[in-house]
Design a protein around this motif. Sequence first.
Motif, PDB file in Angstrom:
ATOM      1  N   ARG A  35       6.318  -9.547  -8.712  1.00  0.00           N
ATOM      2  CA  ARG A  35       5.602  -9.809  -7.463  1.00  0.00           C
ATOM      3  C   ARG A  35       6.554 -10.286  -6.362  1.00  0.00           C
ATOM      4  NH1 ARG A  35       2.196  -8.157  -3.899  1.00  0.00           N
ATOM      5  NH2 ARG A  35       1.141  -9.809  -2.743  1.00  0.00           N
ATOM      6  N   ASP A  47      -2.920  -7.571  -8.990  1.00  0.00           N
ATOM      7  CA  ASP A  47      -4.158  -6.999  -8.461  1.00  0.00           C
ATOM      8  C   ASP A  47      -4.959  -6.432  -9.629  1.00  0.00           C
ATOM      9  OD1 ASP A  47      -6.190  -5.629  -7.217  1.00  0.00           O
ATOM     10  OD2 ASP A  47      -4.936  -4.874  -5.589  1.00  0.00           O
ATOM     11  N   ASP A 101       1.360 -15.931  -4.577  1.00  0.00           N
ATOM     12  CA  ASP A 101       0.207 -16.564  -5.215  1.00  0.00           C
ATOM     13  C   ASP A 101       0.674 -17.593  -6.249  1.00  0.00           C
ATOM     14  OD1 ASP A 101      -2.245 -17.184  -6.294  1.00  0.00           O
ATOM     15  OD2 ASP A 101      -2.438 -15.306  -7.418  1.00  0.00           O
ATOM     16  N   ARG A 158      -6.686 -13.551  -1.637  1.00  0.00           N
ATOM     17  CA  ARG A 158      -6.340 -12.465  -0.717  1.00  0.00           C
ATOM     18  C   ARG A 158      -5.141 -11.661  -1.190  1.00  0.00           C
ATOM     19  NH1 ARG A 158      -4.328 -14.202   5.078  1.00  0.00           N
ATOM     20  NH2 ARG A 158      -2.486 -14.602   3.803  1.00  0.00           N
ATOM     21  N   ASP A 159      -4.073 -12.346  -1.599  1.00  0.00           N
ATOM     22  CA  ASP A 159      -2.846 -11.680  -2.052  1.00  0.00           C
ATOM     23  C   ASP A 159      -2.561 -12.097  -3.489  1.00  0.00           C
ATOM     24  OD1 ASP A 159      -2.360 -10.476   0.483  1.00  0.00           O
ATOM     25  OD2 ASP A 159      -1.509 -12.363   1.216  1.00  0.00           O
ATOM     26  N   GLU A 183       2.852  -2.614  -4.513  1.00  0.00           N
ATOM     27  CA  GLU A 183       2.598  -3.257  -5.806  1.00  0.00           C
ATOM     28  C   GLU A 183       3.459  -2.684  -6.922  1.00  0.00           C
ATOM     29  OE1 GLU A 183      -1.565  -3.189  -6.787  1.00  0.00           O
ATOM     30  OE2 GLU A 183      -2.190  -3.671  -4.744  1.00  0.00           O
ATOM     31  N   GLN A 229       3.054 -10.697   3.030  1.00  0.00           N
ATOM     32  CA  GLN A 229       2.010 -11.271   2.189  1.00  0.00           C
ATOM     33  C   GLN A 229       2.501 -12.590   1.590  1.00  0.00           C
ATOM     34  OE1 GLN A 229       0.534  -8.470  -0.716  1.00  0.00           O
ATOM     35  NE2 GLN A 229       0.394  -6.790   0.771  1.00  0.00           N
ATOM     36  N   ALA A 288       5.744  -5.382   0.197  1.00  0.00           N
ATOM     37  CA  ALA A 288       4.627  -6.276   0.515  1.00  0.00           C
ATOM     38  C   ALA A 288       5.070  -7.400   1.439  1.00  0.00           C
ATOM     39  CB  ALA A 288       4.037  -6.849  -0.769  1.00  0.00           C
TER      40      ALA A 288
END
Length: 485
Positions: free
Chosen positions: A69, A257, A199, A252-253, A393, A196, A193
């Motif tokens: 990520r 996913d 997380d 949200r991010d 991703e 973003q 990404a």
Amino acid sequence: MDAPETSSRSGAVVATLALAGTVAAIMQTLVTPLIAELPQILDTSSSNAAWVVTVTLLVSGVCVPVSGRLGDLLGKRRMMLICAVPLVAGSVVCALSSSLVPMIVGRGLQGMGMGMVPLGIALLRDVVPTEKLSGSIALVSASMGIGGAIGLPIAAAVAQYANWRVLFWGSAVLALAVSAMIFAIVPDVPAGAKGQRFDAPGAVGLAIGLVSLLLAISKGADWGWTSGTTLGLFAVAVVALLVWGFYELRTRDPLVDLRTTARPRVLFTNAASILIGVGMYSFMLIAPQLLQFPKATGYGLGQSMLAAGLWIAPGGIMMMLISPLGGKLINARGPKTALICGALVIAVGYGVALPLMGTAWGIMLAGIVINSGVALAYGSMPALIMSSVPLSETAAANGFNTLMRSLGTTIGSAVIGVVLAQMTISMGGFTFASENGFRTGLMIGCGVALVSAAVATLIPALRKPDSEEVADGQQADADQAPARA
């Protein structure tokens, strides 16, 4: 980077990324020749010394998806260089260790660097021409298996003929060399990404769930599968992963996913990855023991660690040779077909092993066939994943797929370990896994490979994206050729 420059440098880039994966795999098998000597080296018990192996598994399980990520957020090349830092530092700490705690810390640091492989695979989509992408993915993806197979005899030779610390000093030099090559050869590309957020709560939740699950699976046989500790860890894993999944679906991010992961094409690929991991590791666990068990058992072959590693090494070399052919198969028939073929070849390899397990050359032949199947399967999985997820991703999705493979090897180790521990013989005051135990383990490997082939047949054809998805950056080419940005 423009297309001509990418084409001219792609060979060097692929070689560098494949070497990075090989070095990361060597880090994992580095201590295998030392396992029997670790209690004496570290002045500790055998059960405590086992943490030297377990900690790398736990830390890499957590760090691989997180590194993926961060690669999407910060840039894959940058994260590969960051991953090289704990590989070097961990190797140095291990080389200087004389007790258990520093060795565990060093091995944990080495586990932090294992995210280098899925990052490298995802980076290929950005820097390699489309016509070379399938073969490149197959080679870099197979590098983990290649490094594991050829790293064992090299580590055994060093451990047998030199001081054990040389293993870790050598790994530090390899990690430094790879990081220098990545810095000099691998081009920097914009993060997919960028902008973003990371997380952090998702990373913590996943860490709690994964550590609990992997620890319960890997240590359950030692602690007892019905012990309070093992059952408690499984319970914590279930609760933590459910809460994590609930949170990931609403943030949200997300770190992972889950909506993308739940797509049938990605879901069935990850399911097949777990089974392939079980099938691959079953042979890796059985073959060295068969080769090294004393001849007095009637089925052991009495080989030294070094000789056993040399008998296994041709399988790793075969992975290197088969990987480009796997890329051509992906281009011609699609990654789904390559995955099914790989699983079936693994099953055939176990079929070869069953009647020939009494000879070293028979085990070598079975290893060559099984590793050929692994090369086909490992090359197809990232191709399936990357053709099914958005560009933003790719690293995270590959990291998650790598985690699924690792989960498979952990489950395979636990299952085969239980079988061999339950089916034993006694001889000269020692207990050995029985011949029937080894045969049962080989049949399990064969059966799991066949199941993985069946699961792979359920992978749906790639749906052509609509115009809105294209506008959002959803990359999806034909199944005949994996997507490329």
